[in-house]
Each structure stands twice: as C-alpha cells, then as structure tokens.
Design a protein around this motif. Structure first.
Motif, short mmCIF file in Angstrom:
data_model
loop_
_atom_site.label_atom_id
_atom_site.label_comp_id
_atom_site.label_asym_id
_atom_site.label_seq_id
_atom_site.Cartn_x
_atom_site.Cartn_y
_atom_site.Cartn_z
N ALA A 108 0.73 -0.94 0.08
CA ALA A 108 0.20 -0.33 0.19
C ALA A 108 1.21 1.36 -0.47
O ALA A 108 0.59 2.37 -0.50
N THR A 109 2.29 1.22 0.69
CA THR A 109 3.12 2.47 0.64
C THR A 109 3.33 2.40 -0.54
O THR A 109 3.36 3.88 -1.12
N VAL A 110 3.65 1.74 -1.36
CA VAL A 110 4.60 1.96 -2.39
C VAL A 110 3.51 2.31 -3.87
O VAL A 110 4.01 3.01 -3.90
N MET A 111 2.69 2.06 -3.42
CA MET A 111 1.40 2.32 -4.36
C MET A 111 0.84 3.90 -3.79
O MET A 111 0.80 4.84 -4.63
N ALA A 112 1.16 4.20 -3.32
CA ALA A 112 0.62 4.99 -2.77
C ALA A 112 1.85 6.38 -3.15
O ALA A 112 0.98 7.34 -3.02
N HIS A 113 2.81 6.24 -2.91
CA HIS A 113 3.92 7.26 -3.87
C HIS A 113 3.81 7.03 -5.39
O HIS A 113 4.96 7.58 -5.85
N PHE A 114 3.32 6.03 -5.70
CA PHE A 114 2.89 6.45 -7.66
C PHE A 114 2.18 6.80 -8.12
O PHE A 114 1.07 5.96 -7.20
N THR A 115 1.55 7.34 -9.16
CA THR A 115 -0.04 6.82 -9.56
C THR A 115 0.89 7.15 -11.16
O THR A 115 0.02 5.73 -11.67
N VAL B 102 -5.73 -2.51 -9.24
CA VAL B 102 -7.02 -1.80 -9.30
C VAL B 102 -7.51 -1.05 -8.61
O VAL B 102 -8.36 -0.19 -8.39
N VAL B 103 -7.51 -1.71 -7.54
CA VAL B 103 -8.12 -1.69 -5.99
C VAL B 103 -8.03 0.10 -5.66
O VAL B 103 -8.90 0.51 -5.18
N PRO B 104 -6.97 1.16 -5.68
CA PRO B 104 -7.24 2.46 -5.77
C PRO B 104 -8.36 2.86 -6.51
O PRO B 104 -8.89 3.93 -6.13
N MET B 105 -8.43 2.31 -7.70
CA MET B 105 -9.30 3.09 -8.75
C MET B 105 -10.67 3.30 -8.12
O MET B 105 -11.52 3.70 -8.65
N ILE B 106 -10.56 2.16 -7.87
CA ILE B 106 -12.05 1.57 -6.97
C ILE B 106 -12.81 2.48 -6.06
O ILE B 106 -13.95 2.63 -5.59
N VAL B 107 -11.28 2.24 -4.54
CA VAL B 107 -11.48 2.73 -3.69
C VAL B 107 -10.97 4.11 -3.45
O VAL B 107 -11.35 4.70 -2.33
N GLY B 108 -10.35 4.67 -3.81
CA GLY B 108 -9.74 5.80 -3.67
C GLY B 108 -8.40 5.51 -2.75
O GLY B 108 -8.31 4.33 -2.11
N VAL B 109 -7.64 6.31 -2.67
CA VAL B 109 -6.12 6.65 -2.32
C VAL B 109 -6.23 6.21 -0.54
O VAL B 109 -5.48 5.87 -0.31
N GLU B 110 -7.08 6.77 -0.08
CA GLU B 110 -7.01 6.85 1.34
C GLU B 110 -7.17 5.43 1.78
O GLU B 110 -7.09 5.55 3.06
N ARG B 111 -8.25 5.31 1.16
CA ARG B 111 -9.37 3.78 1.59
C ARG B 111 -7.69 2.26 1.96
O ARG B 111 -8.77 1.13 1.99
N MET B 112 -7.17 2.93 0.60
CA MET B 112 -6.27 1.96 -0.06
C MET B 112 -5.60 0.95 0.83
O MET B 112 -5.78 -0.32 -0.16
N MET B 113 -5.32 0.93 2.32
CA MET B 113 -4.35 0.37 3.35
C MET B 113 -5.28 -0.20 3.44
O MET B 113 -5.16 -1.33 3.37
N GLY B 114 -6.44 0.29 4.40
CA GLY B 114 -7.45 -0.31 4.42
C GLY B 114 -7.74 -1.98 3.41
O GLY B 114 -8.41 -3.04 3.71
N ALA B 115 -8.51 -1.57 2.40
CA ALA B 115 -9.33 -1.71 1.37
C ALA B 115 -7.90 -2.84 1.32
O ALA B 115 -8.87 -4.48 1.18
N LEU B 116 -6.88 -3.40 0.67
CA LEU B 116 -5.99 -4.04 0.40
C LEU B 116 -5.89 -5.15 1.80
O LEU B 116 -5.91 -6.57 1.76
N GLY B 117 -6.46 -4.78 3.00
CA GLY B 117 -5.80 -5.77 4.21
C GLY B 117 -7.50 -6.47 3.80
O GLY B 117 -7.32 -7.97 3.75
N LEU B 118 -8.49 -5.85 3.69
CA LEU B 118 -9.36 -6.46 3.67
C LEU B 118 -9.56 -7.83 2.72
O LEU B 118 -10.32 -8.66 2.17
N LEU B 119 -8.72 -7.11 1.20
CA LEU B 119 -9.09 -8.38 0.25
C LEU B 119 -7.98 -9.08 0.76
O LEU B 119 -8.72 -10.31 0.18
N GLN B 120 -7.00 -9.22 1.51
CA GLN B 120 -6.25 -10.15 1.00
C GLN B 120 -6.93 -10.69 1.88
O GLN B 120 -7.13 -12.51 1.36
#
Lengths: 308, 489
Positions: free
Chosen positions: B137-144, B355-373
């Motif tokens: 999530a951190t790496v994804m937050a640093h790149f678009t 694709v996840v940040p495209m769906i939920v937005g970047v701030e929620r990406m961290m939690g979204a990835l956790g739940l997805l896993q």
C-alpha cells in the motif's frame, strides 16, 4: 654283552620306528578344515562367455556349496587343448590348473566351492589360458542407498541415523550398529548405555538414536545387515557441531541489520535537519504558510494545504 | 496541477525528500521484503524433508506449517493495515519484521511439531501479515503513473528469490543442520526491519480522528474508530464488494496449476525432469509477465480494469487448455500452454492490486488491501481441496483444471459488473466522503493522487500555488501554500 647289544638294537629300532612315525607326522601343507560337504545346500551358477571377460554378481544369503561353471566359445584359433585355472581374489586356487579339451566348439571349467563364511566370499575367476576370464563376485546383499553427505547435529541434541535395505533385496536377519574407532569398528550395545543409545529395528530399516551428543560422538557409524553368511555394512558420517557455529553468521547478519537501520534513521534525521535550516532561511516567491491560520487539520474547513 | 504531479510521484511525504526517487527506494524495499516473505515461504520445502526425518511425522503434517504461515499472513493483513491507519506504517512494518525473524529464531529451538506450527506458522505469519500489505500500500501510494510497473517489479522478486533461495537453503541445511539454518533465516528475515525503516513517517489523516474521539471514551466511539481503521465501511461499498468477490473467485482457480501441474504432467506420461522443467519454465514466464504487464499497463493506452479482464480471461482459458494439451501427448504443446499460462498469471498479479485504488480511492487503499487479502484467502482455501477432491473422484486432473479455469473466467465475468465498466475513459477514483472534521486535513500528497487526467471539471485550468486557488470538483477552493513540514505544526 650280547644283552646290551640287543638292548641297544631294540632302542635304535624303537627310535627308528618313532622317527618314522614322527616323520609321517610332520606337518606339511594341511588342507583347510572342511565343513562336511553333505550338510550344506548346493547351488549352481553358470556363465557362457563369448568375448574376453565378463563379471557376474552373485548374491548369497546362507552358506552354500556353490558350483561355478564357465563356458567359453573360444577365439579364432581353436586350440584343442587349453590350460584353465581358478583364482580367488587374485590368487590362484590350489590344484585348480587343468587342461581343458575343446568339446563341441566350447571349453568348459567347473568347480565347486564351499562358501561358508565371510572369508569365502569375494571374487572368484575362471581363467582360460591367458585370453578369457569370467569373474564371479560373491557377496551378501549390499546396502544400496547410502547417504553420502554427513548428518549434522548439535551438542546436547539427539540425532537419528537410519539405514535401509531396498525392497528388491532379501531382508536381513537382524541389524547391528558399529562406531568407528580408529581403524576398527566397535559394536554399539544398547544395554551398556541405555540412556544414550536407542536402536529401533524394523525388517528392512534400522534407526540408531543417539541422545545427548558430545563432540566425541562425531565420526563414522556403520550399520550392519546380518545375514547367515556375513554382515554387510553401510556407513554414515555424523558431524557434531556446537551451537556457536551458526551463531556466528547469525550475529553477523543481526549486526548488519542494526547498522542499516541506524544508517537509514540517521540519514533521515540529517536530511530533515538540513531541510529545516534551509527552509527557515529561504525566501521564495512561494508563499510560506502562516502558523496562526492553520493549527492542524481541524482548523479550517475551507482551506487546503498544498505542498510545493 | 501538472507541476506538482511528478513531484508527488517521487516524493515521500511531509518531509523534504531527496529530489525524486525516494519512491524508487521504497520499490527496492518492497522487492527485498516481498522476497523475504513469499520467496522464503516458497523455498521452505527444503526444510520439510529434514523435519520429516527428525520428527518422524508424515509429509502432510509437515506441509501444514507453510499452510499455517500463509493463512496467518492473509488473516492478519487487515490487522496490519488497521494498525497502519491508526499508527505509523514504519513502526508496524518494523514490528512485523521483528516478529517474522523471531518466529524463525524460536523455531530453531523447536522440540516438537506443534512448536513449529506456532513459531514458523503463527508468529512468522503474523509478522508477514504486518509487513506485506502495508508495504504494497505504501509503495502504491507513492506512485500514480508507474504504479503497476513498480508493483510488477516488486512482485517479480518472489520468483527470482525462490530461484536463489533454493540452493542457498540447501547449503545452509547441509552446513548447519535445520536448527542452525532456521536461526540464520531468522536473521535474514530481520532485514525486513531495515526495509521498514525506509518508510518515511506519514501523517495519517485518520490520526486526528483519534485525537477527536479520545474526549469521549465510550464503547461506541472506540468501535467506530476501530471500524474506520479496518475500513469496514468498504464492506457495504458495492464496487469494492463486487471486486473482492471477483478476486476471490479468481483465487479459487489460480493456485490449482501450482499444486497439480507437476503431478498432472507425470500422470500424462512425462518424466519427473520434464514435469519439473515445465514448472520452472512457467515460473520464469511468470516473472516476465509481471514486469511486462506492469510496464504496458502504465503506458495508459487501456484502462487497468480492461487489461485485468484480458489477462484473467486468458489465464482461465489456458488453465482449461492445460489438460487438453497434455493429454494429446505432445510435450511441446504442454510446454507452450504452460508458458502462456505463466505469463498471464504473472501479468494479472501486478494488476489485481493496482486496480484497488481506482475503486476505493487512495486513502482507503490501505484498509481495502488488507480486507481484500483476508477475503480472497477463502478462495485459495476452497480451491485446492476442491481440486484434490475432483481428482480423487474422477481419477485424473482434467476436471480439476477445467473447474479451476471456470472459476477464473467466472471471476472475470463478475468484474464486468463493476460500475462504469464499459466506459472507455478512466474515471476518477472516489474521494473520501467527509465524516465530520476528520477529512479536512487531507494529506496534500493524497490530494494530488486523486487527480486523474480525465477530471472533467475545471478542465484545462492549471493552477499553481501562487493563485491561492485550486479546483476541486466544480468548486474553487482557497488554498494555502506551505513549504516545510515544520510549518504545519
């Protein structure tokens, strides 16, 4: 006078008789003591050779009278007579040299050997003249899978050393374990040290468990599969190392991690200090934020901060 | 807008970062930490042989060790992301690294199989859960712009490191026996701590919420806080639920070839070496697929979701074709399909997370990835026993592979029901809905990342700080510019 002469003659005669008796009793080359031939089972192996040499492996379990028969088709010049003899482990067998007749285009050598003990096993060869040789390697079933890499274990730990006889080979009567002591092997008896050694035997597998290892326990261990005729050995090497051994690379890596983390954190601190001093002294055309207006994110509801 | 964008890519955070490039440092950290998590997990097979001999247990009982580790990693993922939302990501990842290392160090002292389950399984798995998803999530937050590429590069480490770790572990086991080797592995895992140290502290926009609610320390407030850290509100978000369902279905079929390809090839009549070689070749194209797909997706010609659909459909098709090709008896056909399958499966791995940040937005990406896993792990848990069962019932692997491929294709079809699936333009990811004062202090970085080239409102307006105005949605918003992190305090 006549009586003493008679006595002398009698003594001399007695001496001569006893000497002859002694002479006949001088030990010449005595034949090795043979197990009575009738008590052993018999078996036969025969090989027909077309070329120059051949090796045949013979697996034996029990003492047996083994008849080995060699047939040779001969070479270009088929001599009517040829000398044949037997060898055991490279030495010629006594009284085995015979003249072989060419019969039906073949030469044949046959001999019965008493295989009773480990000494009788080995390599038996029939040799035709100086041209052809058939070798029979007599042995008890060998242990196939031998672990070539040493088993490593730690001081104070326990280790399991295993030996296995393949399914395709006959199963041994029992198993023995030996530890190498210099050049000989010392058998391991569990009863002598029941706390340290444990032997678990199944038909084809055997396991030696050594508890409470010390450095002296390292070395070669032999597992012996006991057959009626002999015991075949397999060996496994055991290396006992102290716990200091892996500790060295462990500590090296931990130190490397600590150094890295410290370096990263220090670098970051120095960077932020540098930027702090830079930022305070800078006067750009960029607007710098005023502290008062924005005390934290909760402050304003319509102002956003933008980092330049 | 365009001025600040490249900066946003390369910069880390509130602090002054070295000119561009800190994001790439984090990619390196992701590379190392992923290899120490999954690459390590994949190479544990070498220890299993030793364990079978030492503990005198069956191979199946021993294989539960890695199953427990993987399950723990996926199960604790939401915990890891929630902790990152609540506290500092750096601390969480470093703790995870310490736990992972501790697990192996304790395992080296194990005297029974249960000890191994607890140490190598639970403790290390917990550590890995705290490491993997937060790092991604951190790496994804640093790149678009290069998000998918860096993910591909990061995940390619799994394949590459398992090539390197196999001989290394063999050497360690031969020199130090499994106890010493596990001890050294524990030390190696501690390198994750160094990777975590590279993450610069971020001011999480959720932190103020914590300050806020502390005034009223009632149960409800705590629960609300915890659920916001865990992003449980995502569970009612329709696009997210649809996507998670699709990925779960994908997971049911995805792992089947990894488990059964070798056995299936042997059954089809190929030798042990041939079967193993097929696996290795598929692994190699997997690595290639991750990087190529990442690079290609970031070129921007197609929407990420469309590309993901293409790769998953192809992967599903190839899984279904695998038994067909091998039953035809031709080794070349089996090899070709396996290579293609490897490529597609690697390609889709890079995209699934992107694709996840495209769906939920970047701030929620961290939690979204956790739940997805967590949720997708159920797919994996279901898929492998199901395929085993099918094999036992039918006698060969054809049914297993066809069903697995079917699930993958089903996942693809589910993905097509995502909202706005059929539009050609990439839509802006949702902004975080405001919940009280919490979101007012949005990280300016995140603001930047929400911007996508196809923002239709205020289009063509290129504002910089000097004008003190910025476009958000349709409105002009006053902005205050600042230069230094210290100014924010």
């Amino acid at each position: 006078m006549a009586a003493s002469w008679k006595r002398l003659l009698f003594h001399i005669l007695l001496l001569l008789v006893s000497c002859r008796h002694i002479n006949t009793k001088t030990p010449g080359p005595t034949p090795p003591p043979l197990v009575p031939i009738s008590s052993l089972p018999t078996d036969e192996r025969s090989v027909s050779l077309k070329g120059e040499s051949h090796t045949e492996n013979v697996e034996l379990l029990n003492p047996v009278n083994l008849a080995l028969q060699c047939t040779w088709t001969g070479n270009q010049n088929k001599l009517p007579n040829i000398t044949g003899f037997w060898r055991k482990d490279g030495d010629e067998v006594e009284n085995s040299r015979v003249t072989v007749q060419l019969e039906g285009d073949e030469y044949e050598l046959k001999r019965v050997f008493s295989i009773v003990s480990e000494e009788s096993l080995g390599s038996y060869s029939c040799v035709f003249g100086s041209e052809a040789k058939i070798e029979f390697v007599l042995a008890a079933p060998q242990i196939g899978e031998v672990r070539d890499k040493p088993i490593v274990s730690y001081v104070g730990d326990s280790v399991v050393i295993a030996c296995k006889m393949e399914e395709t080979k006959p199963k041994p009567g029992s198993w023995n374990w030996y530890k190498a002591n210099g050049t000989d092997k010392e058998q391991i008896f569990v009863v002598a040290e029941p706390l340290r050694y444990e032997i678990k035997n199944e038909e084809r597998k055997t396991k030696l468990v050594v508890h409470n290892l010390t450095e002296a326990d390292g070395g070669l261990y032999y597992c012996g599969a006991v057959y009626a005729i002999s015991t075949t050995m397999g060996h496994v090497e055991l290396k006992v190392i102290s716990f200091q051994e892996p500790l060295k690379p462990f500590i090296a890596i931990v130190i490397e991690v600590i150094v890295l983390v410290a370096a990263i954190l220090l670098y970051e601190k120095s960077q932020s200090k540098k930027n702090y001093t830079e930022g305070n002294g800078a006067t750009d055309q960029m607007n710098t934020m005023t502290q008062g207006e924005n005390n934290g994110p909760e402050g304003s509801s319509s102002t956003r901060q933008r980092k330049i | 807008m365009t001025n600040a964008k490249p900066k946003a890519e390369g910069k880390s955070d509130d602090d002054e970062a070295p000119d561009g490039g800190w994001g790439w440092v984090l990619v390196g950290a992701l590379f190392v930490s992923t290899s120490l998590v999954f690459g390590l997990m994949r190479s544990l097979g070498i220890f299993f042989v030793e364990f079978v001999q030492y503990f005198e247990e069956s191979a199946q009982a021993i294989s539960w060790i890695s199953s427990t580790g993987l399950a723990a990693q996926q199960f604790f993922s939401p915990l890891g992301t929630a902790l990152c939302n609540a506290y500092d990501t750096r601390v969480v990842v470093m703790t995870g690294g310490c736990l992972a290392g501790l697990g192996f160090i304790l395992a080296s002292q194990a005297t029974s199989l249960v000890h191994l389950y607890l140490t190598m399984g639970v403790i290390s798995g917990l550590g890995w859960g705290l490491v993997f998803t937060p790092m991604v999530a951190t790496v994804m937050a640093h790149f678009t712009r290069r998000r998918t590429l860096v993910l591909g590069v990061g995940f390619s480490s799994i394949g590459l490191s398992s090539f390197a770790f196999n001989p290394l572990f063999q050497l360690l086991v031969e020199t130090y026996a499994w106890r010493g080797a596990l001890l050294i592995l524990g030390a190696l895992s501690l390198n994750i701590v160094a990777c975590g140290a590279l993450i610069r502290p971020r001011r999480r926009s959720k932190a103020p919420a914590k300050v806020d609610s502390e005034r009223r320390s009632s149960c409800a407030a705590t629960l609300r806080r915890v659920s916001s850290y865990l992003e449980l509100s995502l569970l009612v978000d329709r696009p997210y639920v649809v996507y998670t369902l699709a990925v779960t279905l994908l997971n049911v079929g995805y792992f089947v070839p990894y488990f059964h390809l070798v056995a299936h090839s042997r059954q089809a009549g190929f030798s042990e070496y041939q079967a193993a070689f097929v696996m290795s070749a598929a692994g190699a194209t997997d690595i290639l697929g991750r990087i190529v797909s990442g690079w290609f997706s970031d070129l921007g010609h197609f929407r990420l979701i469309h590309l993901l659909t293409v790769w998953t459909t192809l992967a599903g098709l190839f899984i279904m074709l695998l038994p067909v090709s091998s039953l035809s008896g031709s080794y070349a056909a089996l090899m070709a399909i396996s290579l293609l399958y490897g490529f597609c499966s690697g390609a889709l791995t890079s995209l699934v997370f992107a694709v996840v940040p495209m769906i939920v937005g970047v701030e929620r990406m961290m939690g979204a990835l956790g739940l997805l896993q967590l949720i997708e792990s159920s797919g994996g848990l279901l898929g492998t026993p199901l395929s085993g069962l099918l094999k036992d019932v039918t006698g060969n692997y054809t049914a297993s592979f066809v069903v697995a491929g079917g699930f993958v294709v089903l996942g693809t079809l589910t993905m097509t029901t995502l909202p706005h699936y059929f539009s050609c333009k990439e839509l802006p990811p949702p902004q975080r809905r405001s919940l009280g004062n919490k979101d007012k202090g949005l990280d300016p970085e995140l603001e930047q990342m929400h911007r996508s080239p196809t923002d239709t409102s205020c289009r063509g307006v290129n504002e910089v700080c000097s004008n003190l105005k910025e476009c958000e949605g349709d409105n002009w918003v006053t902005i205050t510019c600042w230069k230094n992190a210290k100014d924010m305090e």
